[in-house]
Design an enzyme around this catalytic site. Sequence first.
Site, mmCIF file in Angstrom:
data_model
loop_
_atom_site.group_PDB
_atom_site.id
_atom_site.type_symbol
_atom_site.label_atom_id
_atom_site.label_comp_id
_atom_site.label_asym_id
_atom_site.label_seq_id
_atom_site.Cartn_x
_atom_site.Cartn_y
_atom_site.Cartn_z
ATOM 1 N N PRO A 2 0.817 -0.947 -0.321
ATOM 2 C CA PRO A 2 0.161 0.003 0.150
ATOM 3 C C PRO A 2 0.498 1.166 0.202
ATOM 4 O O PRO A 2 1.853 1.473 0.672
ATOM 5 C CB PRO A 2 -1.160 -0.333 0.862
ATOM 6 N N GLU A 3 0.261 2.192 -0.353
ATOM 7 C CA GLU A 3 0.834 3.753 -0.873
ATOM 8 C C GLU A 3 0.112 4.465 -0.915
ATOM 9 O O GLU A 3 -0.796 3.917 -0.617
ATOM 10 C CB GLU A 3 1.999 3.780 -2.619
ATOM 11 N N HIS A 96 -4.196 -14.647 9.461
ATOM 12 C CA HIS A 96 -3.236 -13.724 10.327
ATOM 13 C C HIS A 96 -3.790 -12.786 10.600
ATOM 14 O O HIS A 96 -3.492 -11.689 10.834
ATOM 15 C CB HIS A 96 -2.184 -12.879 8.889
ATOM 16 N N ARG A 117 2.621 -10.294 7.500
ATOM 17 C CA ARG A 117 4.358 -10.549 7.600
ATOM 18 C C ARG A 117 3.997 -9.413 8.794
ATOM 19 O O ARG A 117 5.931 -9.709 8.426
ATOM 20 C CB ARG A 117 4.857 -9.528 5.740
ATOM 21 N N ARG A 160 19.919 18.602 -1.088
ATOM 22 C CA ARG A 160 20.398 17.237 -0.353
ATOM 23 C C ARG A 160 21.531 17.185 -1.386
ATOM 24 O O ARG A 160 21.621 17.141 -2.560
ATOM 25 C CB ARG A 160 19.303 16.157 -0.739
#
Length: 292
Positions: A2-3, A96, A117, A160
């Site tokens: 998921p983003e 899960h 996970r 940066r």
Amino acid sequence: MPELPEVEVVRRGLERLVTGRTIAAVEVLHPRSVRRHVAGAADFTGRLAGLRFAPARRRGKYLWLPLEGADEALLAHLGMSGQFRVQPPGAPDERHLRVRLVFTDPHAGELRFVDQRTFGGLSVHAQTAEGLPDAVAHIARDPLDEGFDEAAFHGALRRRRTTVKRALLDQSLISGVGNIYADEALWRSRLHYDRPTATLARSRTIELLGHIRDVMTAALAAGGTSFDSLYVNVNGESGYFARTLDAYGREDEPCRRCGTAMRRSAWMNRSSYYCPRCQRRPRTPARAPAGV
DNA sequence: AAGCTCTCCTGATGGC
DNA sequence: TGCCATCAGGAGAGCT
């Protein structure tokens, strides 16, 4: 995986299904899923019992449910495989299932956090003056946030000493972008992932941000995207990817712009997909002689 | 001290 | 067939 768009879909689902619900009891089935709650599982469950959820909020890939009258919020990160499901009481436990929240209203069902996970997790945090859980204070605004500051972002890139894809994945610079949408936006921008950020002209940064927003908005319109069965939205429906990807996962397939075979490179313990013709590797400038 | 690498986790997959 | 290695990757700890 998921983003931002997927997390936003989950946020909307939570907003619709659990706003105003009062928590009766919480059960932690796997301690790792509450590891970010440093006071421990018992403290976690104790802080939630009896409180009511305000509408869900989100920043980047974090989402949280403010707790009415408590100045605290239930914070969630889906990690790689986290899901929320609203299930009727008595529905069989998912394989899960990690955390169960039971509501006082028996018709409201249960809110379940399922995570194969266990990269994701739940925790309770105090809210800062800005209304953010304290654990999220370091997360930058995301590109769909109207308060996102493009000029400040460009300035940070110029200062940066890093490369563009690293910067896109750095949630303290810009949040919500993960490996997939980073590759998609870089392909659209014809930028190689190893392009030093200090060399980006302002117009290139603005263009890149536009592509990030386009990719995310399209995914959001498709109801969130996913590649495998791990991502399921809050109703338990699979949020299957409804649109095609241009870069991610397309190794050896023709670039949709120029037909050149797309490549995959090992990068930061993961993969970067790119077109070797449209996204030229930047020339590595010769280092100044040492010891001068 | 900013920037980078490593590590956590489980299940699917592929090679031999 | 079975076993082992590999891969997926967000984010923060820890190292340089």
